[in-house]
Write an enzyme that holds these catalytic residues in place. Structure first.
Site, PDB file in Angstrom:
ATOM      1  N   LYS A  56       0.859  -1.427  -0.248  1.00 37.75           N
ATOM      2  CA  LYS A  56       0.191  -0.118  -0.032  1.00 37.75           C
ATOM      3  C   LYS A  56       0.862   1.363  -0.083  1.00 37.75           C
ATOM      4  CE  LYS A  56      -4.646  -1.448   1.184  1.00 37.75           C
ATOM      5  NZ  LYS A  56      -5.226  -2.211   1.768  1.00 37.75           N
ATOM      6  N   ARG A  75      -4.163 -10.002   4.270  1.00 33.71           N
ATOM      7  CA  ARG A  75      -4.447 -10.111   3.065  1.00 33.71           C
ATOM      8  C   ARG A  75      -3.083  -9.590   2.080  1.00 33.71           C
ATOM      9  NH1 ARG A  75      -5.934  -6.553  -0.554  1.00 33.71           N
ATOM     10  NH2 ARG A  75      -8.170  -7.121  -1.736  1.00 33.71           N
TER      11      ARG A  75
HETATM   12  C1  7PM Z   1      -4.487  -0.010  -5.621  1.00 36.64           C
HETATM   13  C2  7PM Z   1      -4.679   0.538  -4.432  1.00 36.64           C
HETATM   14  C3  7PM Z   1      -5.339  -1.081  -5.561  1.00 36.64           C
HETATM   15  C4  7PM Z   1      -5.065  -0.349  -2.834  1.00 36.64           C
HETATM   16  C5  7PM Z   1      -5.263  -1.829  -4.809  1.00 36.64           C
HETATM   17  C6  7PM Z   1      -5.860  -1.658  -3.951  1.00 36.64           C
HETATM   18  C7  7PM Z   1      -8.263  -4.101   0.998  1.00 36.64           C
HETATM   19  C8  7PM Z   1      -9.434  -4.955   0.594  1.00 36.64           C
HETATM   20  C9  7PM Z   1      -8.303  -3.516  -0.862  1.00 36.64           C
HETATM   21  C10 7PM Z   1      -7.814  -4.095   2.662  1.00 36.64           C
HETATM   22  C11 7PM Z   1     -10.368  -5.527   2.370  1.00 36.64           C
HETATM   23  C12 7PM Z   1      -5.547  -3.747  -2.551  1.00 36.64           C
HETATM   24  C13 7PM Z   1      -6.124  -2.223  -2.422  1.00 36.64           C
HETATM   25  N1  7PM Z   1      -7.551  -3.808   0.218  1.00 36.64           N
HETATM   26  N2  7PM Z   1     -10.235  -5.898   1.620  1.00 36.64           N
HETATM   27  N3  7PM Z   1      -9.101  -4.271  -0.486  1.00 36.64           N
HETATM   28  N4  7PM Z   1      -8.409  -4.978   2.936  1.00 36.64           N
HETATM   29  N5  7PM Z   1     -10.891  -6.348   3.275  1.00 36.64           N
HETATM   30  O1  7PM Z   1      -4.521  -3.417  -1.662  1.00 36.64           O
HETATM   31  O2  7PM Z   1      -7.097  -3.450   3.176  1.00 36.64           O
HETATM   32  O3  7PM Z   1      -4.910  -4.237  -2.948  1.00 36.64           O
HETATM   33  S1  7PM Z   1      -7.745  -2.870  -2.624  1.00 36.64           S
END
Ligand code: 7PM
Length: 274
Positions: free
Chosen positions: A219, A253
């Site tokens: 992130k 995750r």
């Molecule tokens: C760009 C920025 C692409 C951020 C993808 C993301 C989470 C999630 C995501 C989380 C849960 C990523 C994020 N982040 N679901 N979906 N918790 N439960 O890093 O922190 O995949 S999207």
């Protein structure tokens, strides 16, 4: 124990949720097929690397993302769900749309990962009727605009109050407590300072009495702290996962399953020496 769909999982040691993005491939007519093939191959690799569950996302919930229609999201996700149905691991689907949830559950999903914490009309009912697990995540605002000006009185207290209310709403709707996990939603309507305060105080969520999921993998907060680009954030991500585990997170995750698995083997050995 965590009950999700076909599975009952022990949370004695933290579990690794491997991220499977179904990225649309706009270059060829066979795009839908190839993107599903690619996602399935990636998922099988994550399983080899030691993932305990998989989170399949059609990229509708990404910070800054334009919303994707139900039909398009299902066209991305369903072939991947079907291809992984017999892989032996619980399959989570990352969506905030009740129609997508319903179709995904019919196609064999074991868990719904909702960045909107089942606040869409009908979402609580779809999950309650099904026996699948759910991740209730905190987000301030909506994906397209949430990073513009996030504000909190006290971020830890505000997020905790929100998640307590969503757990209560889920239980009221008939979702078993044993099927619920919570997530503070790192990066979802939060500044770097907010994210650091949440990670520092993560252990405070334990009093809510349901398992905690943490997603910090690659992130932007890790980029802000190190100056590293998104493709270079494996080590900071593993460190963040270990910090989360030390503060009580039960599901991590992550993109980098192999390296996170190695780190958690050390973490779990130290825990067991307690
Ligand atoms: C760009 C920025 C692409 C951020 C993808 C993301 C989470 C999630 C995501 C989380 C849960 C990523 C994020 N982040 N679901 N979906 N918790 N439960 O890093 O922190 O995949 S999207």
């Amino acid at each position: 124990m965590f009950h999700c769909g076909r599975f009952t999982l022990s949370l004695d040691c933290p579990l690794i949720m491997g991220i499977v993005n179904v990225t649309p491939d706009s270059f060829s007519d066979g795009g839908k097929f190839h993107s599903a093939e690619r996602a399935i191959a990636h998922a099988l690799q994550l399983i080899e690397h030691g993932a305990d569950m998989l989170d399949i996302g059609g990229e509708s919930t990404r910070p800054g993302a334009q919303s994707v229609g139900v039909a398009e999201e299902l066209a991305r996700i369903l072939p991947v769900l079907e291809g992984l149905a017999h892989c032996g691991l619980p399959l989570s689907v990352d969506t905030l749309k009740p129609e997508v949830m319903r179709a995904a559950i019919l196609a064999g999903a074991d868990m719904i990962n909702d960045v909107n914490a089942l606040q869409s009309p009908g979402a609580l009912q779809v999950v309650a009727a099904s026996g699948v697990g759910v991740c209730l995540m905190h987000m301030q605002g909506e994906p397209r605009t949430m990073q513009l000006d996030p504000r909190y009185g006290n971020v830890l207290a505000d997020v905790k109050t929100f998640l307590a209310a969503r757990v209560a709403a889920a239980e009221q709707a008939g979702i078993a407590r044993e099927s619920i996990v919570i997530d503070p939603g790192f990066g979802f309507g939060k500044t770097l300072e907010h994210n650091l305060a949440l990670l520092h105080g993560l252990d405070a969520f334990r009093t809510l009495g349901v398992p905690l999921l943490a997603g910090l993998s690659r992130k932007s907060m890790l980029g802000a702290l190190t100056g590293l680009g998104v493709a270079e954030r494996m080590l900071p991500s593993v460190v963040a996962a270990v910090i989360s585990a030390m503060k009580g997170a039960k599901i991590l995750r992550v993109h980098d399953v192999k390296e996170t698995k190695q780190a958690l083997q050390i973490f779990s050995a130290v825990e067991e020496a307690r």
